[in-house]
Write an enzyme that holds these catalytic residues in place. Structure first.
Site, mmCIF file in Angstrom:
data_model
loop_
_atom_site.group_PDB
_atom_site.id
_atom_site.type_symbol
_atom_site.label_atom_id
_atom_site.label_comp_id
_atom_site.label_asym_id
_atom_site.label_seq_id
_atom_site.Cartn_x
_atom_site.Cartn_y
_atom_site.Cartn_z
ATOM 1 C CE LYS A 1 28.443 -20.655 24.181
ATOM 2 N NZ LYS A 1 27.095 -21.526 24.272
ATOM 3 N NE ARG B 1 21.309 -18.881 28.757
ATOM 4 C CZ ARG B 1 21.936 -18.638 29.915
ATOM 5 N NH1 ARG B 1 21.271 -17.878 30.845
ATOM 6 N NH2 ARG B 1 23.108 -19.139 30.134
ATOM 7 C CE LYS C 1 27.513 -22.709 27.376
ATOM 8 N NZ LYS C 1 26.579 -23.644 26.656
ATOM 9 C CE1 TYR D 1 24.285 -17.637 16.542
ATOM 10 C CE2 TYR D 1 25.799 -16.390 17.826
ATOM 11 C CZ TYR D 1 24.737 -17.457 17.494
ATOM 12 O OH TYR D 1 24.596 -18.406 18.753
ATOM 13 C CD GLU E 1 36.000 -28.154 32.785
ATOM 14 O OE1 GLU E 1 35.966 -29.082 32.202
ATOM 15 O OE2 GLU E 1 35.284 -27.994 33.824
ATOM 16 C CE LYS F 1 21.661 -22.568 30.931
ATOM 17 N NZ LYS F 1 21.805 -22.787 29.490
ATOM 18 C CB SER G 1 24.015 -14.670 20.919
ATOM 19 O OG SER G 1 23.880 -14.940 22.383
HETATM 20 C C1 PBG Z 1 23.079 -24.340 25.392
HETATM 21 C C2 PBG Z 1 23.950 -23.330 24.602
HETATM 22 C C3 PBG Z 1 24.101 -21.975 24.787
HETATM 23 C C4 PBG Z 1 24.814 -21.478 24.065
HETATM 24 C C5 PBG Z 1 25.291 -22.461 23.220
HETATM 25 N N1 PBG Z 1 24.887 -23.487 23.260
HETATM 26 C C6 PBG Z 1 23.263 -21.245 25.857
HETATM 27 C C7 PBG Z 1 23.692 -21.446 27.331
HETATM 28 O O1 PBG Z 1 24.469 -22.155 27.839
HETATM 29 O O2 PBG Z 1 22.728 -21.053 28.158
HETATM 30 C C8 PBG Z 1 25.149 -19.972 23.858
HETATM 31 C C9 PBG Z 1 25.549 -19.492 22.211
HETATM 32 C C10 PBG Z 1 25.273 -17.944 22.150
HETATM 33 O O3 PBG Z 1 25.132 -17.377 23.110
HETATM 34 O O4 PBG Z 1 25.675 -17.639 20.935
HETATM 35 N N2 PBG Z 1 23.636 -25.327 25.955
#
Ligand code: PBG
Length: 331
Positions: free
Chosen positions: A252, A204, A194, A317, A237, A221, A278
């Protein structure tokens, strides 16, 4: 000329005979955003294909997705400010509406696969996936909370636990905790690679879960999500997650990280899930709204490309919209 590859592209019937990849309902996981309350169905302005829904509306939505052949859903909660703290205690509290909703969803639709989200961010006043102490996200104490959250989710009926936090050692800790509590049959879909991506913005917005604007809290993050510049690190990982007992390895975002999907596909025997995030969906919708791209062409092409890259499972989505579209075009 001995070789004329165009012969195999001449007619639709020949093209479909030699087609190597196909996206079906079996490949897709539909994300759903849950809010507390009743009768709520709010479109997310930066991701107009998705909605924040209360449980009654979620149940209706799941029913209509099942009619299209979907059978897997990933559920994310939007938590009211009053339940947030810096330890994420509401995440495993017995009155947590997300856990109660999961119980009702599984009671109504026992045949579906329901996937959870394990991370502190929706529950955290700091908007981080872990516990913040002196401006640092502390790993091991966070992992202990994540394990508690995972047990509460298994107890609520989630079939697959989805740690999205990127803390070290959490898959093993969650596996051990689930097994000790008797949930040996519940799977773990680990957010393995990720990345610290800018493409999570609309998500978010939907959950109001971004890191807060406070000088004592890191504003990004990057100390736990991966650097977009790295690919060997994804292999590291993945190796750790496989050893720690993950059942799925996730990459991701998806579209901008197809090389990573392919890399993990080739290196591992575990199923690879790709999260079409997203921002990746939003940019496509926006370009189509402007009339710069054709939605009915580029949306299915994008999902197909993720599959071709090597994903077994696509979280998108567009899952429902894709099936509605294929139903229309088949007619
Ligand atoms: C939270 C999480 C996130 C997403 C899935 N779980 C956001 C982030 O890590 O800030 C993002 C999914 C998306 O953007 O569709 N841990």
């Amino acid at each position: 000329m001995l070789h004329r590859p165009r012969r195999n592209r001449r007619a639709a019937s020949v093209r479909s005979l030699i087609r190597e990849n196909k996206v079906t309902a079996d490949d897709l996981i539909m994300p759903l955003f849950l809010v507390d309350g009743k009768g709520i169905e709010e479109q997310i302005p930066s991701l107009p294909v998705a909605y924040r829904r209360s449980l009654d509306k979620i149940l209706k939505e799941i029913k209509s997705c099942i009619k299209l052949g979907l059978h897997s859903f990933i559920l994310f909660p939007k938590i009211q400010e009053k339940y947030k703290d810096n330890l994420g205690t509401y995440s495993y509290s017995t009155d947590n509406f997300y856990l109660k909703a999961a119980k009702k969803i599984k009671a109504k639709f026992p045949q579906i696969t329901l996937i959870s989200d394990v991370a502190l961010d929706p529950y955290s006043v700091d908007g981080h996936d872990g516990i913040v102490v002196n401006g640092q996200i502390i790993n091991d104490e966070t992992v202990a909370v994540l394990a508690q959250m995972a047990i509460a989710q298994a107890e609520a009926g989630f079939d697959i636990i989805g740690p999205s936090d990127m803390m070290d050692g959490r898959v093993e800790e969650i596996r051990n905790a689930l097994d000790a509590a008797g949930y040996t049959e519940r799977g773990i879909m680990s957010y393995t690679a990720k990345y610290a991506s800018g493409f999570y913005g609309p998500f978010r917005d939907a959950l109001d879960s971004a890191p807060v604007d406070d000088p004592s809290v890191p504003k990004d993050k990057k100390s736990y999500q991966m650097d977009p510049a790295n690919s060997r690190e994804a292999s590291l990982e993945a190796e750790l997650d496989a050893l720690e007992g993950a059942d799925f390895l996730m990459v991701k975002p998806a579209v901008h990280y197809m090389d990573i999907i392919r890399r993990l596909r080739e290196e591992h025997m575990l199923p690879i899930a790709a999260y079409h995030v997203s921002g990746e969906c939003a940019m496509l919708i926006a370009a189509c709204e402007k009339g710069w791209l054709d939605y009915e062409t580029v949306m299915p092409e994008t999902l197909l490309s993720i599959k071709r890259a090597g994903a077994d499972v696509i979280i998108t989505y567009f899952a429902k919209a894709f099936l509605e579209l294929t139903k229309l075009t088949k007619r």
